[in-house]
Design a protein around this motif. Sequence first.
Motif, short mmCIF file in Angstrom:
data_model
loop_
_atom_site.label_atom_id
_atom_site.label_comp_id
_atom_site.label_asym_id
_atom_site.label_seq_id
_atom_site.Cartn_x
_atom_site.Cartn_y
_atom_site.Cartn_z
N UNK A 1 116.91 3.41 79.53
CA UNK A 1 117.82 4.17 80.35
C UNK A 1 119.18 3.69 80.81
N UNK A 2 119.36 2.52 80.70
CA UNK A 2 120.78 2.15 80.94
C UNK A 2 121.75 2.39 79.80
N UNK A 3 121.18 2.73 78.50
CA UNK A 3 121.99 2.90 77.42
C UNK A 3 122.31 4.38 77.45
N UNK A 4 121.49 5.13 77.54
CA UNK A 4 121.69 6.81 77.60
C UNK A 4 121.19 7.62 78.25
N UNK A 5 120.28 6.94 79.61
CA UNK A 5 119.82 7.82 80.38
C UNK A 5 118.61 8.51 79.78
N UNK A 6 118.14 9.62 80.27
CA UNK A 6 116.94 10.45 79.62
C UNK A 6 117.41 11.63 79.18
N UNK A 7 116.72 12.22 78.35
CA UNK A 7 117.10 13.74 77.90
C UNK A 7 116.14 14.64 78.70
N UNK A 8 116.45 15.76 79.17
CA UNK A 8 115.81 16.82 79.91
C UNK A 8 116.04 18.02 79.38
N UNK A 9 115.10 18.52 78.64
CA UNK A 9 115.13 19.88 78.18
C UNK A 9 114.15 20.90 78.87
N UNK A 10 114.73 22.27 78.77
CA UNK A 10 114.02 23.43 79.57
C UNK A 10 114.42 24.68 79.05
N UNK A 11 113.56 25.51 79.07
CA UNK A 11 114.02 27.07 78.63
C UNK A 11 114.41 27.80 79.85
N UNK A 12 115.51 28.50 79.97
CA UNK A 12 115.98 29.21 81.04
C UNK A 12 115.81 30.73 80.88
N UNK A 13 115.81 31.49 81.82
CA UNK A 13 115.45 32.90 81.81
C UNK A 13 116.94 33.48 81.02
N UNK A 14 116.81 34.53 80.28
CA UNK A 14 117.70 35.02 79.62
C UNK A 14 118.71 35.94 80.56
N UNK A 15 120.05 35.57 80.49
CA UNK A 15 121.05 36.18 81.29
C UNK A 15 121.61 35.02 82.35
N UNK A 16 120.69 34.11 82.27
CA UNK A 16 121.23 32.97 83.71
C UNK A 16 121.51 31.70 82.95
N UNK A 17 121.79 31.48 81.68
CA UNK A 17 122.07 30.30 80.85
C UNK A 17 123.37 29.87 81.60
N UNK A 18 124.60 30.83 81.33
CA UNK A 18 126.03 30.24 81.59
C UNK A 18 126.04 29.82 83.16
N UNK A 19 125.44 30.48 84.05
CA UNK A 19 125.79 30.12 85.46
C UNK A 19 124.78 28.54 85.71
N UNK A 20 123.73 28.71 85.02
CA UNK A 20 122.63 27.49 85.31
C UNK A 20 123.25 26.24 84.71
N UNK A 21 124.18 26.47 83.32
CA UNK A 21 124.82 25.18 82.86
C UNK A 21 125.89 24.60 83.84
#
Length: 331
Positions: A237-257
Motif C-alpha cells: 500500500x505504501x509503495x503504490x496504494x491500491x488500484x480501483x477499477x469500475x465500469x461507468x455509464x456511457x456518456x459520463x466518463x469524462x465528467x466522472x474522471x
Amino acid sequence: MTITHSSVAGTSGAPAVELRSLVKTFPPRRGSHDTEVRAVDGVDLRIEPGEVVAFLGPNGAGKTTTLDMVLGLTEPTSGSAAVFGRRPREAVVAGSVSAVLQTGGLLRDLTVRETVRMIASTYAVSTPVDEVIDRAGLGSLANRRVSKCSGGEQQRLRFALALLPDPRLLILDEPTAGMDVTARRAFWDTMHADASAGRTVVFATHYLEEADAFADRIVLIAGGRIVADGTTAEIRSRASGRTVAATLPAGSVESSVERLRAVAGVRSVEERGTRVVVTAADSDAVARLLMLDLDGTDLEIVTAGLEQAFMTLTGDDRTAATPDLESELAR
C-alpha cells in the motif's frame, strides 16, 4: 514432536533487537579517490520477541552489514545495537543468538551426526544432538558425510548447528538457498513453530515470495536506510496504494474522471473505454465515489504485488545496477 525451548521461554522483557541511529562506514578501497562507503546510514529498528522479520533490499543495500552488527561480527561506527538488552557479543556468548549463514564452517570428511556432536561438545549446555537433527529434517542423512550432502542439505546442517544452544534469536542469511520446494516449506513450518514458542527469527532473503509467505513483518532497506517497515499489505500500500477499477455509464466518463482526479490521494486515472482504473492511497474513498455517486459497476480493487512495491521503494535502476557492497569490500 513437542517443542521444548527452555531458554526461548525465559525472555527478559527487553526487545529482541534494538538498533538506534546505527551507522557503519568503510574506508575507500586502496588507490581509490572515492570517499568513505556509508554501508548503514542511521538505522532505527525495534524487533519484539517472537516476531518473524524479513530483511529485503537490493545488493549493497546494507542488509548483511546490519545483521553483522546484530551478531557482533563488526562494531558500529556510531549508534548502538542491543540484543535482549545486551551488547551483541555478550548475547552471542550467552547462547541467546545463533546464525545460519550461507558459507563456511563445515568439515567435509565428518558425517552429519559427527558434525553436530562435535559442535555440541563446545557448549556447556546444548539441545540433544538427535533432537536438532530431527528438527532440521536430517534424520535420514545423519550418517552421510558432509561432502556427499547437497548445498541445500548442508544449509539444513547449518540450521541444526544453530539450534544447539537453543537460541532466543535466530539470524538467517538466505536460509533456504539450495533447498527444494518441499524442504523450504518444512523449514518455514519449523520456523513458525519456533516463533510461536517465543523464538525470534530475522532473515535476509532475495526470494520475494518467501518473505511474502512466511514473514510477519518486512523491513525494506535501500542505500543503507530503512525505506519501509510493516506487513506485506502495508508495504504494498505504501509503495503504490491500491488500484480501483469500475465500469461507468456511457456518456459520463469524462465528467466522472474529473471528479475522480479531485479525490485526495488519487495518483492516476486511466480511461479504457467506459472502464476507469484509478490508483489511489485511499481505495475506500474512490470505491464509494464510483459506486454511490458515479453509478459504477463491476468494481474491482487490487493491491500491488510485493515485487512492484520492492522496485518502487528501492528504485528499479538501482536494484539492477548496484554492486554487492560486501563483495566489493572483500576484494
